[in-house]
Every structure is written in structure tokens, then in C-alpha cells.
Scaffold this motif. Structure first.
Motif, PDB file in Angstrom:
ATOM      1  N   HIS A  27       9.220  -2.433  -1.097  1.00  0.00           N
ATOM      2  CA  HIS A  27       9.081  -1.726  -2.295  1.00  0.00           C
ATOM      3  C   HIS A  27       8.856  -0.228  -2.025  1.00  0.00           C
ATOM      4  O   HIS A  27       9.447   0.525  -2.689  1.00  0.00           O
ATOM      5  CB  HIS A  27       7.714  -2.221  -2.871  1.00  0.00           C
ATOM      6  CG  HIS A  27       7.372  -1.517  -4.173  1.00  0.00           C
ATOM      7  ND1 HIS A  27       8.092  -1.535  -5.376  1.00  0.00           N
ATOM      8  CD2 HIS A  27       6.285  -0.558  -4.403  1.00  0.00           C
ATOM      9  CE1 HIS A  27       7.390  -1.165  -6.302  1.00  0.00           C
ATOM     10  NE2 HIS A  27       6.602  -0.467  -5.760  1.00  0.00           N
ATOM     11  N   LEU A  28       8.490   0.141  -0.816  1.00  0.00           N
ATOM     12  CA  LEU A  28       8.149   1.607  -0.672  1.00  0.00           C
ATOM     13  C   LEU A  28       9.539   2.392  -0.340  1.00  0.00           C
ATOM     14  O   LEU A  28       9.939   3.276  -0.692  1.00  0.00           O
ATOM     15  CB  LEU A  28       7.230   1.799   0.581  1.00  0.00           C
ATOM     16  CG  LEU A  28       5.877   1.453   0.353  1.00  0.00           C
ATOM     17  CD1 LEU A  28       5.050   1.685   1.719  1.00  0.00           C
ATOM     18  CD2 LEU A  28       5.376   2.243  -0.804  1.00  0.00           C
ATOM     19  N   GLY A  31      11.490   2.851  -3.426  1.00  0.00           N
ATOM     20  CA  GLY A  31      10.782   3.908  -3.980  1.00  0.00           C
ATOM     21  C   GLY A  31      11.490   4.947  -3.489  1.00  0.00           C
ATOM     22  O   GLY A  31      11.919   5.924  -4.381  1.00  0.00           O
ATOM     23  N   ARG A  32      11.590   5.463  -2.272  1.00  0.00           N
ATOM     24  CA  ARG A  32      12.290   6.408  -1.740  1.00  0.00           C
ATOM     25  C   ARG A  32      13.622   6.559  -2.048  1.00  0.00           C
ATOM     26  O   ARG A  32      14.203   7.637  -2.306  1.00  0.00           O
ATOM     27  CB  ARG A  32      12.067   6.536  -0.234  1.00  0.00           C
ATOM     28  CG  ARG A  32      10.641   6.742   0.240  1.00  0.00           C
ATOM     29  CD  ARG A  32      10.773   7.300   1.720  1.00  0.00           C
ATOM     30  NE  ARG A  32      11.427   6.309   2.590  1.00  0.00           N
ATOM     31  CZ  ARG A  32      11.238   5.456   3.295  1.00  0.00           C
ATOM     32  NH1 ARG A  32       9.919   4.919   3.050  1.00  0.00           N
ATOM     33  NH2 ARG A  32      12.029   4.903   4.178  1.00  0.00           N
ATOM     34  N   GLN A 112       6.933  11.235   2.763  1.00  0.00           N
ATOM     35  CA  GLN A 112       6.529   9.953   2.850  1.00  0.00           C
ATOM     36  C   GLN A 112       7.106   8.913   3.782  1.00  0.00           C
ATOM     37  O   GLN A 112       6.376   8.159   4.552  1.00  0.00           O
ATOM     38  CB  GLN A 112       6.735   9.512   1.429  1.00  0.00           C
ATOM     39  CG  GLN A 112       5.838  10.015   0.029  1.00  0.00           C
ATOM     40  CD  GLN A 112       5.237   8.876  -0.751  1.00  0.00           C
ATOM     41  OE1 GLN A 112       6.400   7.981  -1.319  1.00  0.00           O
ATOM     42  NE2 GLN A 112       4.263   9.124  -1.172  1.00  0.00           N
ATOM     43  N   GLN A 116       4.941   6.939   6.320  1.00  0.00           N
ATOM     44  CA  GLN A 116       5.193   5.438   6.420  1.00  0.00           C
ATOM     45  C   GLN A 116       5.632   4.876   7.952  1.00  0.00           C
ATOM     46  O   GLN A 116       5.106   3.853   8.205  1.00  0.00           O
ATOM     47  CB  GLN A 116       6.182   4.991   5.343  1.00  0.00           C
ATOM     48  CG  GLN A 116       6.497   3.354   5.490  1.00  0.00           C
ATOM     49  CD  GLN A 116       7.774   3.233   4.452  1.00  0.00           C
ATOM     50  OE1 GLN A 116       7.853   3.793   3.381  1.00  0.00           O
ATOM     51  NE2 GLN A 116       8.209   1.890   4.358  1.00  0.00           N
ATOM     52  N   GLU A 217      -0.631   1.814  -0.600  1.00  0.00           N
ATOM     53  CA  GLU A 217      -0.860   1.822  -2.190  1.00  0.00           C
ATOM     54  C   GLU A 217      -1.015   3.343  -2.482  1.00  0.00           C
ATOM     55  O   GLU A 217      -0.516   3.694  -3.441  1.00  0.00           O
ATOM     56  CB  GLU A 217      -2.052   1.055  -2.311  1.00  0.00           C
ATOM     57  CG  GLU A 217      -2.094   0.688  -3.696  1.00  0.00           C
ATOM     58  CD  GLU A 217      -3.324  -0.205  -4.296  1.00  0.00           C
ATOM     59  OE1 GLU A 217      -3.665  -0.273  -5.269  1.00  0.00           O
ATOM     60  OE2 GLU A 217      -3.751  -0.887  -3.388  1.00  0.00           O
ATOM     61  N   GLN A 219       0.324   5.932  -1.044  1.00  0.00           N
ATOM     62  CA  GLN A 219       1.403   6.611  -1.025  1.00  0.00           C
ATOM     63  C   GLN A 219       2.288   6.238  -2.161  1.00  0.00           C
ATOM     64  O   GLN A 219       2.952   7.196  -3.006  1.00  0.00           O
ATOM     65  CB  GLN A 219       2.280   5.883   0.213  1.00  0.00           C
ATOM     66  CG  GLN A 219       2.166   6.852   1.382  1.00  0.00           C
ATOM     67  CD  GLN A 219       3.339   6.385   2.452  1.00  0.00           C
ATOM     68  OE1 GLN A 219       2.988   5.851   3.492  1.00  0.00           O
ATOM     69  NE2 GLN A 219       4.465   6.958   2.386  1.00  0.00           N
ATOM     70  N   GLU A 220       2.386   5.051  -2.607  1.00  0.00           N
ATOM     71  CA  GLU A 220       3.047   4.464  -3.940  1.00  0.00           C
ATOM     72  C   GLU A 220       2.536   5.202  -5.195  1.00  0.00           C
ATOM     73  O   GLU A 220       3.246   5.613  -6.138  1.00  0.00           O
ATOM     74  CB  GLU A 220       2.874   2.825  -3.991  1.00  0.00           C
ATOM     75  CG  GLU A 220       3.841   2.299  -5.298  1.00  0.00           C
ATOM     76  CD  GLU A 220       5.231   2.907  -4.851  1.00  0.00           C
ATOM     77  OE1 GLU A 220       5.982   2.550  -6.034  1.00  0.00           O
ATOM     78  OE2 GLU A 220       5.848   3.258  -4.103  1.00  0.00           O
ATOM     79  N   CYS A 221       1.360   5.176  -5.168  1.00  0.00           N
ATOM     80  CA  CYS A 221       0.391   5.920  -6.287  1.00  0.00           C
ATOM     81  C   CYS A 221       0.960   7.470  -6.598  1.00  0.00           C
ATOM     82  O   CYS A 221       1.333   8.053  -7.369  1.00  0.00           O
ATOM     83  CB  CYS A 221      -0.988   5.935  -6.292  1.00  0.00           C
ATOM     84  SG  CYS A 221      -1.654   4.264  -6.733  1.00  0.00           S
ATOM     85  N   ARG A 223       3.630   8.555  -4.944  1.00  0.00           N
ATOM     86  CA  ARG A 223       5.220   8.645  -5.320  1.00  0.00           C
ATOM     87  C   ARG A 223       5.569   8.540  -6.907  1.00  0.00           C
ATOM     88  O   ARG A 223       6.164   9.432  -7.331  1.00  0.00           O
ATOM     89  CB  ARG A 223       5.984   7.809  -4.498  1.00  0.00           C
ATOM     90  CG  ARG A 223       7.474   7.769  -4.807  1.00  0.00           C
ATOM     91  CD  ARG A 223       8.023   6.328  -4.377  1.00  0.00           C
ATOM     92  NE  ARG A 223       7.833   5.260  -5.144  1.00  0.00           N
ATOM     93  CZ  ARG A 223       8.454   5.049  -6.218  1.00  0.00           C
ATOM     94  NH1 ARG A 223       9.547   5.947  -6.656  1.00  0.00           N
ATOM     95  NH2 ARG A 223       8.347   4.086  -7.023  1.00  0.00           N
ATOM     96  N   ILE A 224       4.863   7.755  -7.418  1.00  0.00           N
ATOM     97  CA  ILE A 224       4.909   7.286  -9.245  1.00  0.00           C
ATOM     98  C   ILE A 224       4.586   8.759  -9.601  1.00  0.00           C
ATOM     99  O   ILE A 224       5.267   9.075 -10.678  1.00  0.00           O
ATOM    100  CB  ILE A 224       4.144   6.149  -9.388  1.00  0.00           C
ATOM    101  CG1 ILE A 224       5.010   4.876  -8.631  1.00  0.00           C
ATOM    102  CG2 ILE A 224       4.226   6.369 -10.793  1.00  0.00           C
ATOM    103  CD1 ILE A 224       4.007   3.709  -9.169  1.00  0.00           C
TER     104      ILE A 224
END
Length: 336
Positions: A27-28, A31-32, A112, A116, A217, A219-221, A223-224
């Protein structure tokens, strides 16, 4: 956001399974990839804006547009071309702005990626250690079970030989039983040691898994949030471009409001007028009429000195025997 959702929803009952962790990492990565796609979109949009701005600039500066107009309409056209030039410059500036936003997206994406990578290195080491210890534990378990079976077989052999008279054979069976018991005890200790070691590694893995879930999580927050703000900013920039262009075109509209048809007509008449009197009518002129020396056709005649006109020449008398002239019905004929 209340608590962490990743840490409690990506486990598996299989101790060797990494499906939960793999789903998060995938998923990450996606996202990238999405950030990279938006970054490329910004770059291509910048190229479009720059090309449009330059084409509009060339059109405005090189292509004539009402260059022979006069007075108020000419002024309005000058404002129009200047504002179109300004709009073109704004599109070129927008292209620079979009490239800067694409650069920021690239920097964020790379940051990011490094964060990661650090967590992945730790998790990869933990996963490798867990798998290796699990293999050792399973091997120890197999060895332990085999030694237990050997001990049981030795005990059964001793019981079966209880009625044998041959003491030498019984002694061998007891020695084998004692050896198998010792091997079973040693394998049991080794197996217990590996189980304890595996449990310790399992706890370490679970701890690192929880930390990784929390980091991922977060990182994803981030990124979004960054992606959403970048998209929001991009749309605002496009809206601002439209507002700026409309303000410039409003200047053209205001200039057109001052354009006066009457003033432009009057200006043209005052600058290029040639006279207020039309030409005189062309009259018929008889060659023998006194008006022969009047003004040429189409020229206006005005008062001037009266010039005495000479009449028709007299008819010469007919002389009998004159070879030059002969009178016939009031016409004079000349003979050669």
C-alpha cells in the motif's frame, strides 16, 4: 484519528506469515507511485502551460491585429494586446510554479522512501531471524521426537527380554536404554531451549511489527495529507490563473466601454478630409461656341475677367474665275 488501526489489523495466525506486513508495504509503495504520477502530471501540465504562454506571446507580438485602426478603437486594441501579453506571461509563470510544486512532491516522495527503507531493513532482519529460529526449533522438535521413540523402543526391548537367561544380551539392552534416555533428555533440553529462543524472537518480532505498523500508518497519514494539500493548492493556482486572466480581460472590456463610434468617425473625417465642394457637372461645349475656353470638364468655374470672344470668320466672296474657292449652297470648298 483515534489510535492506530494498522497495529491491530495486520496479524496472521501463521507465525511465519508476513501477509499483513506485505499488504502494508504494498500500500505504501502504491502511495508513492500515486505521488509520482501526480508529479509527472504537474510536469506535463507545466509544459502545456509554458507552450501555450509562449505561443500566445508570439501571436500577440508578431501577428497584426487591427494595426490600422484609429482613435478610441485603436486604444482599445492596444489595451487588448497588452492584456493578452500579460495573460501569456501569467501562463509562463504558472508553468514555473507547477514545476516547483512537482519538485516538492518529488522531495517528499524520496523522503518517505528513505524512511520506509529504514523500517523495512529492520523488519527484514527480524523476519529472517524468526524464520531461521523456527527452522531450528522444528529440527530440534523432530530430533526430540525421534529420541523419544528410540527410548520407548529400548524400554520395550528390555521388557521383552526380561525372561531371557542370557545376561550379556540383557546388559546390552540396558546400556542401550540408558543411552536412549540420555539422548532423549538432551534432545528435550535442546528442544526446550529452541522453543524458548523462538518465543523470545517472536516477542521481538511482534514488538517490531507494532512499531513498523505505527511508523507506516504515520507515513501514510502524512502522505495523504501532503497529497491532498498539493492537489488543493494546484486547483487554487488554476483558479487564480482564471481570476487573474479575467481581471486582465476586464481591463479590455473597460477600454472598449470608452470606445466611441462617433468620435472615431469624426477623427477620421478631420484627419483625412479632402474638401466640402463636389465637382461641377460636365457640360457640353460647342467648338465654335464662346464657352470653348471655359474650365476643363469636372472643374468648378468661378467668376473671372470676361474675355472677348472672336466670331466666325467671314465667308470670302466668290470671284469669277478664282481657282481657289467656289461657293455652293452656303458652303465654302477649297480646291487643291
Amino acid at each position: 484519528m483515534k489510535g492506530s488501526l494498522f497495529r491491530g489489523n495486520f496479524w496472521s495466525s501463521d507465525i511465519l506469515s508476513t501477509i499483513g506486513y506485505d499488504n502494508i508495504v504494498q500500500h505504501l509503495n502504491n502511495g508513492r507511485k500515486n505521488c509520482k504520477e501526480f508529479e509527472d502530471f504537474l510536469k506535463e501540465r507545466a509544459a502545456v502551460e509554458e507552450k501555450y504562454g509562449k505561443d500566445l506571446l508570439n501571436l500577440c507580438r508578431k501577428r497584426p491585429c487591427g494595426q490600422s485602426e484609429i482613435n478610441t478603437l485603436k486604444q482599445a486594441l492596444e489595451v487588448f494586446k497588452q492584456q493578452v501579453d500579460n495573460v501569456a506571461q501569467c501562463h509562463i509563470q504558472l508553468a514555473h510554479t507547477l514545476r516547483e510544486e512537482a519538485r516538492k512532491m518529488e522531495e517528499f516522495r524520496e523522503k518517505q522512501k528513505l524512511q520506509q527503507k529504514k523500517t523495512e531493513l529492520i523488519m527484514d532482519a527480524v523476519h529472517k531471524q524468526r524464520s531461521l529460529q523456527f527452522k531450528k526449533t522444528m529440527d530440534a522438535k523432530k530430533n526430540y521426537e525421534q529420541k523419544c521413540r528410540d527410548k520407548d523402543e529400548a524400554e520395550q526391548a528390555v521388557h521383552r527380554s526380561a525372561n531371557l537367561v542370557n545376561s550379556r544380551q540383557q546388559e546390552k539392552l540396558f546400556v542401550k536404554l540408558a543411552t536412549s534416555k540420555t539422548a532423549a533428555e538432551d534432545s528435550d533440553k535442546a528442544y526446550m531451549l529452541h522453543v524458548n529462543m523462538l518465543d523470545k524472537i517472536r516477542e521481538e518480532w511482534q514488538s517490531e511489527h507494532i512499531k513498523a505498523c505505527e511508523v507506516f500508518e504515520a507515513q501514510e497519514c502524512e502522505r495523504i495529507n501532503f497529497f491532498r494539500n498539493a492537489l488543493w493548492l494546484h486547483v487554487n493556482q488554476l483558479s487564480q490563473q482564471c481570476v487573474t486572466s479575467d481581471d486582465m480581460y476586464e481591463g479590455v472590456r473597460k477600454s472598449l466601454e470608452t470606445c466611441s463610434i462617433e468620435k472615431d468617425i469624426e477623427y477620421f473625417v478631420n484627419q483625412r478630409k479632402t474638401g466640402q465642394s463636389p465637382p461641377a457637372p460636365v457640360t457640353y461645349e460647342n467648338f465654335y461656341c464662346p464657352q470653348r475656353n471655359a474650365a476643363p470638364p469636372g472643374k468648378a468655374t468661378g467668376p473671372g475677367p470676361t474675355v472677348a470672344r472672336r466670331g466666325l470668320p467671314p465667308v470670302p466672296p466668290s470671284v469669277q474665275g478664282d481657282p481657289d474657292y467656289s461657293l455652293l449652297a452656303d458652303y465654302s470648298l477649297l480646291y487643291q
